[in-house]
Design a protein around this motif. Structure first.
Motif, PDB file in Angstrom:
ATOM      1  N   VAL A 267       0.832  -1.203   0.000  1.00  0.00           N
ATOM      2  CA  VAL A 267       0.000   0.000   0.000  1.00  0.00           C
ATOM      3  C   VAL A 267       0.864   1.248   0.000  1.00  0.00           C
ATOM      4  O   VAL A 267       2.057   1.216   0.322  1.00  0.00           O
ATOM      5  CB  VAL A 267      -0.946   0.003   1.224  1.00  0.00           C
ATOM      6  N   ALA A 268       0.272   2.361  -0.354  1.00  0.00           N
ATOM      7  CA  ALA A 268       0.971   3.644  -0.337  1.00  0.00           C
ATOM      8  C   ALA A 268       1.039   4.175   1.091  1.00  0.00           C
ATOM      9  O   ALA A 268       0.181   3.871   1.923  1.00  0.00           O
ATOM     10  CB  ALA A 268       0.249   4.640  -1.237  1.00  0.00           C
ATOM     11  N   GLU A 269       2.067   4.985   1.367  1.00  0.00           N
ATOM     12  CA  GLU A 269       2.237   5.532   2.713  1.00  0.00           C
ATOM     13  C   GLU A 269       1.030   6.348   3.154  1.00  0.00           C
ATOM     14  O   GLU A 269       0.699   6.389   4.338  1.00  0.00           O
ATOM     15  CB  GLU A 269       3.512   6.376   2.782  1.00  0.00           C
ATOM     16  N   LYS A 270       0.367   7.005   2.208  1.00  0.00           N
ATOM     17  CA  LYS A 270      -0.777   7.843   2.583  1.00  0.00           C
ATOM     18  C   LYS A 270      -1.934   7.025   3.147  1.00  0.00           C
ATOM     19  O   LYS A 270      -2.811   7.576   3.819  1.00  0.00           O
ATOM     20  CB  LYS A 270      -1.240   8.666   1.393  1.00  0.00           C
ATOM     21  N   GLU A 271      -1.947   5.713   2.891  1.00  0.00           N
ATOM     22  CA  GLU A 271      -2.999   4.859   3.418  1.00  0.00           C
ATOM     23  C   GLU A 271      -2.721   4.399   4.844  1.00  0.00           C
ATOM     24  O   GLU A 271      -3.601   3.837   5.507  1.00  0.00           O
ATOM     25  CB  GLU A 271      -3.172   3.623   2.524  1.00  0.00           C
ATOM     26  N   LEU A 272      -1.508   4.629   5.323  1.00  0.00           N
ATOM     27  CA  LEU A 272      -1.140   4.167   6.659  1.00  0.00           C
ATOM     28  C   LEU A 272      -1.698   5.085   7.738  1.00  0.00           C
ATOM     29  O   LEU A 272      -2.053   6.244   7.481  1.00  0.00           O
ATOM     30  CB  LEU A 272       0.387   4.107   6.789  1.00  0.00           C
ATOM     31  N   LEU A 273      -1.753   4.569   8.926  1.00  0.00           N
ATOM     32  CA  LEU A 273      -2.115   5.374  10.089  1.00  0.00           C
ATOM     33  C   LEU A 273      -1.006   6.383  10.359  1.00  0.00           C
ATOM     34  O   LEU A 273       0.166   6.026  10.445  1.00  0.00           O
ATOM     35  CB  LEU A 273      -2.307   4.465  11.304  1.00  0.00           C
ATOM     36  N   HIS A 274      -1.377   7.655  10.449  1.00  0.00           N
ATOM     37  CA  HIS A 274      -0.417   8.704  10.782  1.00  0.00           C
ATOM     38  C   HIS A 274      -0.584   9.059  12.270  1.00  0.00           C
ATOM     39  O   HIS A 274      -1.704   9.294  12.729  1.00  0.00           O
ATOM     40  CB  HIS A 274      -0.635   9.940   9.921  1.00  0.00           C
ATOM     41  N   HIS A 275       0.530   9.102  12.946  1.00  0.00           N
ATOM     42  CA  HIS A 275       0.463   9.332  14.390  1.00  0.00           C
ATOM     43  C   HIS A 275       0.100  10.778  14.697  1.00  0.00           C
ATOM     44  O   HIS A 275       0.617  11.717  14.076  1.00  0.00           O
ATOM     45  CB  HIS A 275       1.805   8.997  15.036  1.00  0.00           C
ATOM     46  N   ASP A 276      -0.789  10.963  15.675  1.00  0.00           N
ATOM     47  CA  ASP A 276      -1.205  12.302  16.117  1.00  0.00           C
ATOM     48  C   ASP A 276      -1.188  12.329  17.638  1.00  0.00           C
ATOM     49  O   ASP A 276      -2.105  11.851  18.284  1.00  0.00           O
ATOM     50  CB  ASP A 276      -2.598  12.623  15.586  1.00  0.00           C
ATOM     51  N   GLU A 277      -0.137  12.894  18.192  1.00  0.00           N
ATOM     52  CA  GLU A 277      -0.007  12.943  19.651  1.00  0.00           C
ATOM     53  C   GLU A 277      -0.751  14.119  20.261  1.00  0.00           C
ATOM     54  O   GLU A 277      -0.834  14.231  21.482  1.00  0.00           O
ATOM     55  CB  GLU A 277       1.467  13.007  20.046  1.00  0.00           C
ATOM     56  N   LYS A 278      -1.285  14.997  19.423  1.00  0.00           N
ATOM     57  CA  LYS A 278      -1.899  16.229  19.928  1.00  0.00           C
ATOM     58  C   LYS A 278      -3.417  16.157  20.031  1.00  0.00           C
ATOM     59  O   LYS A 278      -4.043  17.072  20.577  1.00  0.00           O
ATOM     60  CB  LYS A 278      -1.534  17.411  19.023  1.00  0.00           C
ATOM     61  N   THR A 279      -4.042  15.100  19.512  1.00  0.00           N
ATOM     62  CA  THR A 279      -5.499  15.029  19.561  1.00  0.00           C
ATOM     63  C   THR A 279      -5.983  14.839  20.991  1.00  0.00           C
ATOM     64  O   THR A 279      -5.424  14.049  21.747  1.00  0.00           O
ATOM     65  CB  THR A 279      -6.019  13.892  18.654  1.00  0.00           C
ATOM     66  N   ALA A 280      -7.024  15.588  21.350  1.00  0.00           N
ATOM     67  CA  ALA A 280      -7.531  15.526  22.725  1.00  0.00           C
ATOM     68  C   ALA A 280      -8.231  14.203  23.019  1.00  0.00           C
ATOM     69  O   ALA A 280      -8.221  13.731  24.152  1.00  0.00           O
ATOM     70  CB  ALA A 280      -8.481  16.690  22.981  1.00  0.00           C
ATOM     71  N   ASP A 281      -8.859  13.600  22.003  1.00  0.00           N
ATOM     72  CA  ASP A 281      -9.532  12.320  22.178  1.00  0.00           C
ATOM     73  C   ASP A 281      -8.478  11.237  22.405  1.00  0.00           C
ATOM     74  O   ASP A 281      -7.605  11.023  21.560  1.00  0.00           O
ATOM     75  CB  ASP A 281     -10.345  11.999  20.926  1.00  0.00           C
ATOM     76  N   PRO A 282      -8.538  10.533  23.537  1.00  0.00           N
ATOM     77  CA  PRO A 282      -7.507   9.540  23.838  1.00  0.00           C
ATOM     78  C   PRO A 282      -7.687   8.209  23.117  1.00  0.00           C
ATOM     79  O   PRO A 282      -6.886   7.284  23.304  1.00  0.00           O
ATOM     80  CB  PRO A 282      -7.643   9.354  25.354  1.00  0.00           C
ATOM     81  N   SER A 283      -8.706   8.086  22.281  1.00  0.00           N
ATOM     82  CA  SER A 283      -9.035   6.793  21.683  1.00  0.00           C
ATOM     83  C   SER A 283      -7.897   6.226  20.846  1.00  0.00           C
ATOM     84  O   SER A 283      -7.546   5.039  20.956  1.00  0.00           O
ATOM     85  CB  SER A 283     -10.295   6.909  20.827  1.00  0.00           C
ATOM     86  N   LEU A 284      -7.312   7.050  19.974  1.00  0.00           N
ATOM     87  CA  LEU A 284      -6.238   6.564  19.112  1.00  0.00           C
ATOM     88  C   LEU A 284      -5.019   6.169  19.934  1.00  0.00           C
ATOM     89  O   LEU A 284      -4.405   5.122  19.695  1.00  0.00           O
ATOM     90  CB  LEU A 284      -5.853   7.629  18.086  1.00  0.00           C
ATOM     91  N   ALA A 285      -4.661   6.994  20.910  1.00  0.00           N
ATOM     92  CA  ALA A 285      -3.506   6.674  21.756  1.00  0.00           C
ATOM     93  C   ALA A 285      -3.754   5.373  22.514  1.00  0.00           C
ATOM     94  O   ALA A 285      -2.828   4.550  22.654  1.00  0.00           O
ATOM     95  CB  ALA A 285      -3.239   7.815  22.734  1.00  0.00           C
ATOM     96  N   TYR A 286      -4.979   5.165  22.966  1.00  0.00           N
ATOM     97  CA  TYR A 286      -5.287   3.918  23.674  1.00  0.00           C
ATOM     98  C   TYR A 286      -5.177   2.725  22.738  1.00  0.00           C
ATOM     99  O   TYR A 286      -4.644   1.671  23.111  1.00  0.00           O
ATOM    100  CB  TYR A 286      -6.690   3.981  24.286  1.00  0.00           C
ATOM    101  N   LEU A 287      -5.674   2.884  21.506  1.00  0.00           N
ATOM    102  CA  LEU A 287      -5.558   1.807  20.533  1.00  0.00           C
ATOM    103  C   LEU A 287      -4.089   1.436  20.319  1.00  0.00           C
ATOM    104  O   LEU A 287      -3.730   0.255  20.274  1.00  0.00           O
ATOM    105  CB  LEU A 287      -6.209   2.241  19.220  1.00  0.00           C
ATOM    106  N   LEU A 288      -3.232   2.448  20.209  1.00  0.00           N
ATOM    107  CA  LEU A 288      -1.803   2.183  20.009  1.00  0.00           C
ATOM    108  C   LEU A 288      -1.196   1.483  21.216  1.00  0.00           C
ATOM    109  O   LEU A 288      -0.295   0.649  21.080  1.00  0.00           O
ATOM    110  CB  LEU A 288      -1.062   3.491  19.741  1.00  0.00           C
ATOM    111  N   SER A 289      -1.703   1.805  22.409  1.00  0.00           N
ATOM    112  CA  SER A 289      -1.139   1.203  23.618  1.00  0.00           C
ATOM    113  C   SER A 289      -1.373  -0.296  23.672  1.00  0.00           C
ATOM    114  O   SER A 289      -0.671  -1.015  24.391  1.00  0.00           O
ATOM    115  CB  SER A 289      -1.726   1.868  24.873  1.00  0.00           C
ATOM    116  N   LYS A 290      -2.363  -0.778  22.930  1.00  0.00           N
ATOM    117  CA  LYS A 290      -2.683  -2.205  22.954  1.00  0.00           C
ATOM    118  C   LYS A 290      -1.912  -3.006  21.902  1.00  0.00           C
ATOM    119  O   LYS A 290      -2.038  -4.230  21.825  1.00  0.00           O
ATOM    120  CB  LYS A 290      -4.188  -2.420  22.752  1.00  0.00           C
TER     121      LYS A 290
END
Length: 349
Positions: A267-290
């Motif tokens: 796949v192309a890089e643009k299709e990958l998950l891009h990390h966002d440490e600044k988003t207030a919603d903790p959902s993505l960070a929690y997903l990464l923690s697992k």
């Protein structure tokens, strides 16, 4: 090298300025030595006067830390270091307050204390050394030990599901959450510098090897031969790519992460998950923690960093606002206002 003020007024230190005169008494080969060195190097470069640092610890191998740092320190009681640090930071907001703890000290008896210090966003920096074992008391399973771990207190294998320190910190909505490892010198120092500059609740998990009771617990992530395939570096705004050949990435399929090949046959890089440490919603960070073995690499770096009013700043703001609204009073007047009773001697008239 002795500290001397620079032209800008900030002191100049070397690593040795933060080394105490105490003999370091960890087992030979312990990962704590490398962490101690990284902390000393980091503190030396922060430009903060040495007398403004305080390190508070609980109980455990990691909790010897204050003895080996030439700063103010407090070797406190089991699991209660975050509570003591909270009181100190509220009373002395000018100090740089650090908590050094272990997976047993912080996540077992100290679980309640560390949870509330994070949700309150107290401006203290928690460094949790995770070796997945109780080292000081000679090798019992800890809250982070894997299921089936055979130890002196679990001879047939631990039945406990392990606690994930990063997941706990994100669920409590700590405003700075990161992971590094004892042997990641430059990486760890960069995380520590960022932690030092953050205003708010800092939680840094440091993967640490106990070569006596749990040697190689994180070998796949720390060994040079395997770690590029076993970890993924978190970089804000960048795609999550990993592997020795940088040929694999992490993509979201709905809410489900998946490892995919990238490049000409993927796949192309643009299709990958891009990390966002600044988003207030903790959902993505929690997903990464697992994420972790066997299906995923271990995320390393900063999971989230948010700027939110700290608890200690809010306390002092509230005091100022109350004083402006109601004025200041003498202590005796405060004690005598409101609902008071006078107790007589009981004698009848």
């Amino acid at each position: 090298m002795s500290a001397e003020p620079t032209a800008a007024g900030a002191p100049t230190y070397g690593k040795k300025d933060f080394a105490s005169d105490q003999t370091v008494r960890w087992c030979p080969g312990c990962g704590d030595y490398a962490i101690l060195s990284s902390v000393q190097k980091t503190f030396a470069g922060l430009g903060i006067p040495r007398h403004q640092f305080v390190i508070i610890s609980g109980i455990g191998c990691s909790s010897r830390f204050p003895y080996y740092m030439n700063v103010y320190g407090f070797h406190s009681i089991h699991g209660r270091a975050p509570a003591i640090a909270t009181g100190l930071k509220v009373a002395r907001p000018d100090l740089s307050v650090w908590v050094v703890t272990g997976d047993g000290d912080a996540l077992s008896i100290g679980g309640n204390h560390i949870l509330h210090s994070m949700r309150r966003n107290v401006d203290i920096k928690v460094l949790l050394f995770n070796n997945r074992i109780y080292g000081l008391t000679k090798g019992q399973y800890s809250p982070t030990s894997e299921v089936g771990k055979r130890t002196k207190t679990s001879p047939y294998g631990s039945l406990d599901r392990p606690v994930d320190p990063i997941s706990i910190a994100i669920a409590a909505e700590a405003t700075f959450v990161a992971r590094s490892a004892d042997v990641y010198g430059p990486h760890l120092e960069n995380v520590l510098r960022r932690a030092a500059s953050h205003r708010g609740s800092v939680f840094v998990e440091i993967l640490q090897n106990c070569n006596i009771f749990n040697d190689g617990a994180f070998g796949d992530v720390t060994d040079r031969a395997t770690r590029e395939d076993a970890k993924v570096d978190l970089e804000h705004g960048k795609p999550m790519i990993f592997g020795k050949n940088r040929d694999r990435g992490i993509r979201l399929n709905g809410l489900t992460p998946e490892v995919v090949p990238i490049g000409d046959n993927g796949v192309a890089e643009k299709e990958l998950l891009h990390h966002d440490e600044k988003t207030a919603d903790p959902s993505l960070a929690y997903l990464l923690s697992k994420l972790g073995p066997p299906d995923f690499p271990v995320p390393m770096g900063v999971f989230r960093q948010l700027e939110v009013e700290t608890y200690d700043a809010a306390v002092h703001r509230q005091i100022r606002e109350a004083a402006e609204l109601e004025g200041t009073k003498e202590l005796d007047a405060l004690l005598r206002e409101g609902n008071i009773w006078e107790i007589g001697d009981g004698a009848s008239a």
